[in-house]
Design a protein around this motif. Structure first.
Motif, PDB file in Angstrom:
ATOM      1  N   MET A 272     -42.707   7.189 -36.769  1.00 18.56           N
ATOM      2  CA  MET A 272     -43.369   6.984 -38.057  1.00 18.56           C
ATOM      3  C   MET A 272     -42.435   6.209 -38.974  1.00 18.56           C
ATOM      4  N   PHE A 273     -42.972   5.186 -39.617  1.00 20.41           N
ATOM      5  CA  PHE A 273     -42.194   4.379 -40.546  1.00 20.41           C
ATOM      6  C   PHE A 273     -42.964   4.229 -41.854  1.00 20.41           C
ATOM      7  N   THR A 274     -42.296   4.544 -42.962  1.00 24.14           N
ATOM      8  CA  THR A 274     -42.920   4.330 -44.271  1.00 24.14           C
ATOM      9  C   THR A 274     -43.260   2.856 -44.459  1.00 24.14           C
ATOM     10  N   ASP A 275     -42.356   1.993 -43.994  1.00 21.73           N
ATOM     11  CA  ASP A 275     -42.575   0.545 -44.055  1.00 21.73           C
ATOM     12  C   ASP A 275     -42.840   0.045 -42.634  1.00 21.73           C
ATOM     13  N   VAL A 276     -44.094   0.102 -42.217  1.00 21.51           N
ATOM     14  CA  VAL A 276     -44.437  -0.296 -40.850  1.00 21.51           C
ATOM     15  C   VAL A 276     -44.184  -1.782 -40.632  1.00 21.51           C
ATOM     16  N   GLU A 277     -44.534  -2.594 -41.621  1.00 22.33           N
ATOM     17  CA  GLU A 277     -44.317  -4.036 -41.471  1.00 22.33           C
ATOM     18  C   GLU A 277     -42.826  -4.358 -41.352  1.00 22.33           C
ATOM     19  N   GLY A 278     -41.998  -3.612 -42.103  1.00 25.55           N
ATOM     20  CA  GLY A 278     -40.557  -3.796 -41.990  1.00 25.55           C
ATOM     21  C   GLY A 278     -40.052  -3.405 -40.612  1.00 25.55           C
ATOM     22  N   ALA A 279     -40.607  -2.324 -40.059  1.00 23.41           N
ATOM     23  CA  ALA A 279     -40.224  -1.894 -38.714  1.00 23.41           C
ATOM     24  C   ALA A 279     -40.645  -2.930 -37.679  1.00 23.41           C
ATOM     25  N   LYS A 280     -41.828  -3.476 -37.828  1.00 22.51           N
ATOM     26  CA  LYS A 280     -42.301  -4.492 -36.885  1.00 22.51           C
ATOM     27  C   LYS A 280     -41.406  -5.723 -36.926  1.00 22.51           C
ATOM     28  N   SER A 281     -41.008  -6.118 -38.115  1.00 17.51           N
ATOM     29  CA  SER A 281     -40.126  -7.278 -38.257  1.00 17.51           C
ATOM     30  C   SER A 281     -38.763  -7.002 -37.622  1.00 17.51           C
ATOM     31  N   PHE A 282     -38.222  -5.784 -37.862  1.00 15.55           N
ATOM     32  CA  PHE A 282     -36.904  -5.423 -37.349  1.00 15.55           C
ATOM     33  C   PHE A 282     -36.902  -5.388 -35.817  1.00 15.55           C
TER      34      PHE A 282
ATOM     35  N   THR B 265     -28.575   2.799 -36.117  1.00 11.34           N
ATOM     36  CA  THR B 265     -29.824   3.191 -36.771  1.00 11.34           C
ATOM     37  C   THR B 265     -30.459   1.936 -37.348  1.00 11.34           C
ATOM     38  N   ASP B 266     -31.776   1.947 -37.437  1.00 14.23           N
ATOM     39  CA  ASP B 266     -32.457   0.810 -38.046  1.00 14.23           C
ATOM     40  C   ASP B 266     -32.395   0.923 -39.565  1.00 14.23           C
ATOM     41  N   GLN B 267     -33.010  -0.002 -40.256  1.00 23.21           N
ATOM     42  CA  GLN B 267     -32.885  -0.050 -41.710  1.00 23.21           C
ATOM     43  C   GLN B 267     -33.658   1.061 -42.399  1.00 23.21           C
ATOM     44  N   GLN B 268     -34.463   1.834 -41.648  1.00 22.54           N
ATOM     45  CA  GLN B 268     -35.186   2.973 -42.219  1.00 22.54           C
ATOM     46  C   GLN B 268     -34.632   4.312 -41.721  1.00 22.54           C
ATOM     47  N   GLY B 269     -33.503   4.257 -41.015  1.00 19.80           N
ATOM     48  CA  GLY B 269     -32.807   5.480 -40.641  1.00 19.80           C
ATOM     49  C   GLY B 269     -33.094   6.030 -39.267  1.00 19.80           C
ATOM     50  N   ALA B 270     -33.938   5.368 -38.466  1.00 23.54           N
ATOM     51  CA  ALA B 270     -34.236   5.849 -37.116  1.00 23.54           C
ATOM     52  C   ALA B 270     -33.087   5.512 -36.176  1.00 23.54           C
TER      53      ALA B 270
ATOM     54  N   MET C  78     -48.214  10.414 -41.972  1.00 25.61           N
ATOM     55  CA  MET C  78     -49.356  11.075 -42.582  1.00 25.61           C
ATOM     56  C   MET C  78     -48.922  11.643 -43.925  1.00 25.61           C
ATOM     57  N   PRO C  79     -49.847  11.822 -44.862  1.00 26.37           N
ATOM     58  CA  PRO C  79     -49.479  12.370 -46.175  1.00 26.37           C
ATOM     59  C   PRO C  79     -48.692  13.674 -46.025  1.00 26.37           C
ATOM     60  N   GLY C  80     -47.570  13.740 -46.736  1.00 22.38           N
ATOM     61  CA  GLY C  80     -46.744  14.933 -46.674  1.00 22.38           C
ATOM     62  C   GLY C  80     -45.680  14.887 -45.607  1.00 22.38           C
ATOM     63  N   GLN C  81     -45.713  13.863 -44.740  1.00 29.39           N
ATOM     64  CA  GLN C  81     -44.720  13.761 -43.668  1.00 29.39           C
ATOM     65  C   GLN C  81     -43.731  12.625 -43.901  1.00 29.39           C
ATOM     66  N   GLU C  82     -43.719  12.107 -45.113  1.00 28.05           N
ATOM     67  CA  GLU C  82     -42.778  11.037 -45.408  1.00 28.05           C
ATOM     68  C   GLU C  82     -41.353  11.569 -45.325  1.00 28.05           C
ATOM     69  N   GLY C  83     -40.452  10.737 -44.919  1.00 28.04           N
ATOM     70  CA  GLY C  83     -39.052  11.141 -44.791  1.00 28.04           C
ATOM     71  C   GLY C  83     -38.324  10.159 -43.906  1.00 28.04           C
ATOM     72  N   THR C  84     -37.156  10.560 -43.435  1.00 24.60           N
ATOM     73  CA  THR C  84     -36.377   9.682 -42.571  1.00 24.60           C
ATOM     74  C   THR C  84     -37.125   9.428 -41.267  1.00 24.60           C
ATOM     75  N   SER C  85     -37.194   8.184 -40.880  1.00 23.34           N
ATOM     76  CA  SER C  85     -37.878   7.832 -39.636  1.00 23.34           C
ATOM     77  C   SER C  85     -37.055   8.283 -38.441  1.00 23.34           C
ATOM     78  N   GLN C  86     -37.732   8.638 -37.349  1.00 23.82           N
ATOM     79  CA  GLN C  86     -37.032   8.961 -36.113  1.00 23.82           C
ATOM     80  C   GLN C  86     -37.951   8.713 -34.931  1.00 23.82           C
ATOM     81  N   TRP C  87     -37.339   8.333 -33.814  1.00 23.11           N
ATOM     82  CA  TRP C  87     -38.099   8.119 -32.600  1.00 23.11           C
ATOM     83  C   TRP C  87     -38.435   9.451 -31.939  1.00 23.11           C
ATOM     84  N   CYS C  88     -39.657   9.560 -31.472  1.00 25.82           N
ATOM     85  CA  CYS C  88     -40.101  10.758 -30.755  1.00 25.82           C
ATOM     86  C   CYS C  88     -40.361  10.376 -29.305  1.00 25.82           C
ATOM     87  N   LEU C  89     -39.659  11.046 -28.388  1.00 25.08           N
ATOM     88  CA  LEU C  89     -39.820  10.794 -26.960  1.00 25.08           C
ATOM     89  C   LEU C  89     -40.796  11.813 -26.380  1.00 25.08           C
ATOM     90  N   TYR C  90     -41.760  11.322 -25.583  1.00 25.12           N
ATOM     91  CA  TYR C  90     -42.763  12.184 -24.968  1.00 25.12           C
ATOM     92  C   TYR C  90     -42.459  12.367 -23.485  1.00 25.12           C
TER      93      TYR C  90
END
Length: 270
Positions: A15-25, A247-252, A61-73
């Motif tokens: 999850m990224f607050t700035d999805v477009e920034g993540a896509k660019s990165f 880490t990326d620019q959003q902390g992941a 999702m609303p209420g889940q904003e915070g530091t981004s992190q990768w989730c492995l399934y």
């Protein structure tokens, strides 16, 4: 595509607050391209390398904003049954198994030492379409503050064998307690576990570090820092490849590894 065996890492997203920034990165660092956002599924957007799906990004999702992190399934033939095993082994189910259209069924959980991970029961979406190639996932490690808990938990949930790995003499102040979990024998390792020693700040919880394959680790690190990411460790040569933790620019957090540039002999398993 062949389905992943139970317990194998099979997909990842963040999850990224700035999805477009993540896509660019990630487009610049890993060469990803992106599909159309699925409004039906929270604007979930898949990433591709050479037209093959390798990961996904999504706004929080609303209420889940915070530091981004990768989730492995991890692959499961029955997400509900795996959720039951997670609870029985002392883990916590953070999100109950949920069917995602015809794609499959997902759950989110936390192992007893605190690392969060996902469970994926495939439907139409089998998982990674490319691994261990430039831009794609190739490896992961549970960085644990309480490795005994993680070591006891993982084989109760997935059909893992485990082996301690002798990494040789550790740098001063670094704990090299490392274990590998495998499926079907030590020749098929699927997950590592590293003890988090005093070199990790106390506020950093246990987590799963994912490794992305790159053709040139130093160049990928340079691009990462140029775009606002941070280098935490490396680049360093190893028998597995030349790698660095960033880490990326959003902390992941993630790692970069050039698996073609190996130095030294493979460590012994015990």
């Amino acid at each position: 595509m062949t389905e992943f065996p139970e317990g194998a890492p099979c997909w990842m997203d963040a999850m990224f607050t700035d999805v477009e920034g993540a896509k660019s990165f990630y487009g610049a660092v890993l060469g990803w391209t992106f599909g159309e956002a699925s409004s039906e599924h929270g604007n979930y957007t898949q990433a591709y390398v050479d037209g093959k799906a390798v990961a996904a990004v999504v706004p929080p999702m609303p209420g889940q904003e915070g530091t981004s992190q990768w989730c492995l399934y991890f692959a499961s033939p029955d997400a509900a049954a795996t959720a039951g095993k997670i609870r029985a082994a002392g883990g916590e189910v953070l999100m109950e198994p949920m069917q995602v259209g015809t794609f499959g069924t997902m759950a989110i959980a936390k192992e007893p030492s605190g690392a969060v991970f996902g469970v994926w029961q495939p439907g139409d979406h089998k998982g990674f379409e490319k691994v261990a190639e430039p831009g794609a996932y190739c490896w992961a490690e549970v960085f644990s503050k309480d490795p005994a808990k993680a070591d006891a938990f993982l084989p109760q949930v997935f059909p893992y064998g485990s082996h301690q790995v002798d990494l040789g003499e550790a740098p001063e102040g670094v704990d090299m307690d490392f274990k590998v979990f495998s499926l079907g024998g030590p020749e098929n390792p699927v997950l590592g576990r590293m003890k988090m020693g005093p070199e990790f700040p106390p506020e950093i919880p246990s987590y799963i570090q994912v490794y992305f394959t790159v053709p040139d680790c130093d160049a990928a690190v340079a691009k990462t820092t140029e775009l606002g990411g941070t280098l935490h460790f490396g680049p360093m040569d190893s028998p597995f490849g030349r790698f660095a933790a960033v880490t990326d620019q959003q902390g992941a957090a993630f790692a970069l590894i050039d698996i073609t540039k190996t130095v030294g002999e493979m460590p012994a398993l015990t």
